[in-house]
Design an enzyme around this catalytic site. Sequence first.
Site, PDB file in Angstrom:
ATOM      1  N   TYR A 144       0.653  -1.209   0.074  1.00  0.00           N
ATOM      2  CA  TYR A 144      -0.078   0.064   0.014  1.00  0.00           C
ATOM      3  C   TYR A 144       0.796   1.335  -0.116  1.00  0.00           C
ATOM      4  O   TYR A 144       0.649   2.180  -0.604  1.00  0.00           O
ATOM      5  CB  TYR A 144      -0.888   0.046   1.181  1.00  0.00           C
ATOM      6  CG  TYR A 144      -2.055   1.041   1.319  1.00  0.00           C
ATOM      7  CD1 TYR A 144      -3.035   1.252   0.328  1.00  0.00           C
ATOM      8  CD2 TYR A 144      -1.507   1.989   2.366  1.00  0.00           C
ATOM      9  CE1 TYR A 144      -3.762   2.392   0.718  1.00  0.00           C
ATOM     10  CE2 TYR A 144      -2.393   3.396   2.285  1.00  0.00           C
ATOM     11  CZ  TYR A 144      -3.582   3.334   1.446  1.00  0.00           C
ATOM     12  OH  TYR A 144      -4.422   4.465   1.558  1.00  0.00           O
ATOM     13  N   LYS A 148       1.162   4.428  -2.889  1.00  0.00           N
ATOM     14  CA  LYS A 148       0.979   5.786  -2.653  1.00  0.00           C
ATOM     15  C   LYS A 148       1.971   6.681  -2.527  1.00  0.00           C
ATOM     16  O   LYS A 148       2.026   7.868  -2.988  1.00  0.00           O
ATOM     17  CB  LYS A 148       0.273   5.933  -1.116  1.00  0.00           C
ATOM     18  CG  LYS A 148      -0.931   5.456  -0.926  1.00  0.00           C
ATOM     19  CD  LYS A 148      -1.952   5.787  -1.789  1.00  0.00           C
ATOM     20  CE  LYS A 148      -3.469   5.385  -1.773  1.00  0.00           C
ATOM     21  NZ  LYS A 148      -4.423   5.839  -2.506  1.00  0.00           N
TER      22      LYS A 148
END
Length: 249
Positions: A144, A148
């Site tokens: 994740y 990002k």
Amino acid sequence: MNDFEGLRAVVTGGASGIGLAAARLLTTRGARVAVLDVAPDVPEPLLGYRCDVSSTPEVERAVTEAATTLGGIDVLVNNAGIGAQGDVTTNNDAEWHRVLDVNVVGMARVTRAALPHLRESSSAAVVNTCSIAAWQGLPNRVLYSASKGAVMAMTLAMATDHLDDGIRVNCVCPGTADTPWVGRLLDSAADPAAERAALAARQPMGRLVTADEVAGAIAYLASPGSSSTTGTALAVDGGMYGLRPRPRP
């Protein structure tokens, strides 16, 4: 406030959580808003369009339909995304490709499809939903965080590329927000109450961020009133980025 009066906005992942809060706020401030989502069940006056951002044909169709109905696009909020947990050994290659395809390439697909319409606008703005995971080393969030981090880099590059087009590009970086997605993560924890308390405690203000607070930051970055703001990452994280308070007794 009616600073979005007459403007047309597209919000991906806008059927729940931060996306829905942003779509509703833009509407109350005067925008006509189209929501692109895999399950586009949205309340009026929002306009819902089925769209999986990992599919180029679906993205192109949905953006074209939204732009046709709205009469153009002035604001794009790239909010659609999925999560992932674990250290670098946890997720297999297929999961890496899936998360990056949605969280990173998905933003590129939607922006690419919306770009001709944004170029026609005198108030064009793109706001990408990033995360504090782009700059904080969060435990068990390798995949994740990687996605990002790419979103932040992409935001800066896009902001540079489209200066001459008059298109502002910024990103908002929420801390842990009290959204349905986070709720599902908490439900899967061994001790949901303890996990919620730990997530709240790691943010210096001592609580989770709300979807409405993130929506307010998105609206600020998208507003014509922020016409000199581009290439910015705006943290909405309860102070995680810059504050180092002493532990509370």
